[in-house]
Write an enzyme that holds these catalytic residues in place. Structure first.
Site, PDB file in Angstrom:
ATOM      1  N   TYR A  94       0.838  -1.205   0.000  1.00 22.67           N
ATOM      2  CA  TYR A  94       0.000   0.000   0.000  1.00 22.67           C
ATOM      3  C   TYR A  94       0.872   1.254   0.000  1.00 22.67           C
ATOM      4  O   TYR A  94       2.025   1.238   0.425  1.00 22.67           O
ATOM      5  CB  TYR A  94      -0.964   0.023   1.188  1.00 22.67           C
ATOM      6  N   CYS A  95       0.291   2.340  -0.530  1.00 24.25           N
ATOM      7  CA  CYS A  95       0.901   3.669  -0.445  1.00 24.25           C
ATOM      8  C   CYS A  95      -0.156   4.610   0.134  1.00 24.25           C
ATOM      9  O   CYS A  95      -1.007   4.187   0.912  1.00 24.25           O
ATOM     10  CB  CYS A  95       1.430   4.127  -1.801  1.00 24.25           C
ATOM     11  N   TRP A  96      -0.091   5.875  -0.208  1.00 24.32           N
ATOM     12  CA  TRP A  96      -1.019   6.836   0.394  1.00 24.32           C
ATOM     13  C   TRP A  96      -2.456   6.609  -0.062  1.00 24.32           C
ATOM     14  O   TRP A  96      -3.376   6.499   0.747  1.00 24.32           O
ATOM     15  CB  TRP A  96      -0.565   8.251   0.050  1.00 24.32           C
ATOM     16  N   SER A 102       2.309   2.409  -4.994  1.00 22.68           N
ATOM     17  CA  SER A 102       2.049   0.997  -4.700  1.00 22.68           C
ATOM     18  C   SER A 102       1.729   0.215  -5.963  1.00 22.68           C
ATOM     19  O   SER A 102       2.096  -0.961  -6.094  1.00 22.68           O
ATOM     20  CB  SER A 102       0.906   0.869  -3.694  1.00 22.68           C
ATOM     21  N   TYR A 123      -3.327   3.677   2.301  1.00 24.22           N
ATOM     22  CA  TYR A 123      -3.365   4.023   3.721  1.00 24.22           C
ATOM     23  C   TYR A 123      -4.626   4.802   4.070  1.00 24.22           C
ATOM     24  O   TYR A 123      -5.178   4.644   5.163  1.00 24.22           O
ATOM     25  CB  TYR A 123      -2.121   4.843   4.086  1.00 24.22           C
TER      26      TYR A 123
END
Length: 352
Positions: A94-96, A102, A123
């Protein structure tokens, strides 16, 4: 394929081999999905640089430079910390927002042959679930507050109760603070969001059908604010109150706060703001005790002249429902073990 995270249980009971946060170290330090490791595809400086180019020059130029950095950093992760994994490895990424960072990293891992999946919404999807649980909805747990004057070893009783089969929630442990004017710990406190992630994970491990003992606190522990759902549950929770003689409390405080008492100049500085609340005369006496190394006398005066009046004022304002009171003549480890035995026996009978 993207993982749709519609409940917090998705993050706590997944069957992935690893959860990887590809955001920058600064983002990761503030908060992360519990158990995640950080393999950033843009470090702090790179992320700031790409963002500046995006806003001030050209989105296309930013994406081009960002892609080169992401692939370079991702390749380093593959050749380094991920090199030992076999073909069946299944990571969750995952990323933001579940976007390019991601997505790119997940694509690369899949091309290698690993069974990587990305969190849809990243996130932010996780954070929305945490906010919903701690800010928008009531807690399902039934709390019992463990109260008593400062120095009655309430914090030390929590692990003892847990060892006796009682559910406990250690807020000061999660907040990394001892919950008082002198409560700072050397490692410092987590960010608010990080505290909330640790809190929701601790709550998730507790059975809502059984009472949960939590130490009586104010709505703020150091710089950490207790989220509304928790604070509302604490305000309405019944109490068990501990009492001990002032001599025993002073000895316990002198031992529990030995690290703070050992730094006289810093302690003097920490007590200085109380001049506006307790008067110059009393704080001057404390300063003299610090200079003389009279730790036991200082702890007794701090309890009697500062903490105890504040506790009495709070009790008058809250007027909690007291389920049970326990007295102990001593706060030595053996005495605390005996006190925990009595408390556990009583708590096992309580139905709230």
């Amino acid at each position: 394929m993207a993982l749709v995270a519609d409940t917090l249980n998705t993050f706590f009971t997944h069957d992935f081999d690893c959860v990887i946060d590809v955001r920058s170290p600064a983002e990761f330090a503030e908060d992360r999905v519990p158990g995640a490791i950080n393999l950033p595809v843009l470090d702090n400086e790179e992320r700031a640089r790409v963002g500046t180019i995006y806003k001030q020059e050209s989105p296309f130029k930013a994406r081009k430079i960002g892609a080169a950095l992401v692939f370079r950093n991702a390749a380093a992760h593959v050749a380094g910390p991920l090199a030992h994994h076999q073909g069946g490895w299944r990571p969750l990424i995952y990323c933001w927002r579940g976007g390019q960072r991601s997505g790119t990293f997940t694509w690369m891992l899949r091309e290698i042959g690993w069974r990587a999946e990305v969190v849809q919404g990243g996130y932010k999807a996780y954070r929305r679930l945490v906010t919903s649980a701690l800010y928008d909805n009531p807690l399902p747990h039934r709390l019992i507050q463990l109260g008593g004057y400062t120095g009655t070893a309430k914090t030390a009783l929590l692990p003892r109760l847990a060892a006796r089969g009682i559910q406990v929630l250690d807020l000061e442990g999660l907040a990394r603070h001892r919950g008082s004017l002198l409560g700072e710990r050397p490692e410092g406190q987590p960010a608010q969001k990080g505290f909330e992630s640790d809190l929701i994970r601790a709550l998730h491990a507790l059975d809502p059908a059984l009472p949960v003992v939590v130490e009586a606190e104010s709505s703020k522990i150091g710089q950490i604010n207790l989220p509304p759902a928790l604070w509302d549950a604490m305000k309405s929770a019944p109490w068990i109150e501990i009492s001990a003689p002032i001599e025993a409390r002073a000895r316990y405080l002198a031992e529990a706060y030995a690290d703070i008492l050992a730094d006289g100049p810093r302690l003097t500085q920490q007590l200085a703001p109380l001049r506006f609340f307790r008067g110059h005369g009393l704080v001057d006496r404390w300063d003299a005790m610090i200079a003389e190394g009279a730790r036991l006398a200082l702890c007794r005066s701090l309890a009697e002249d500062h903490y105890d009046p504040a506790y009495r004022t709070s009790m008058r304002a809250q007027a909690p429902r007291i389920l049970h009171r326990e007295e102990t003549a001593s706060l030595t480890p053996d005495a605390l073990d005996e006190l925990a035995d009595r408390l556990a026996a009583h708590l096992q009978k309580i139905r709230i």
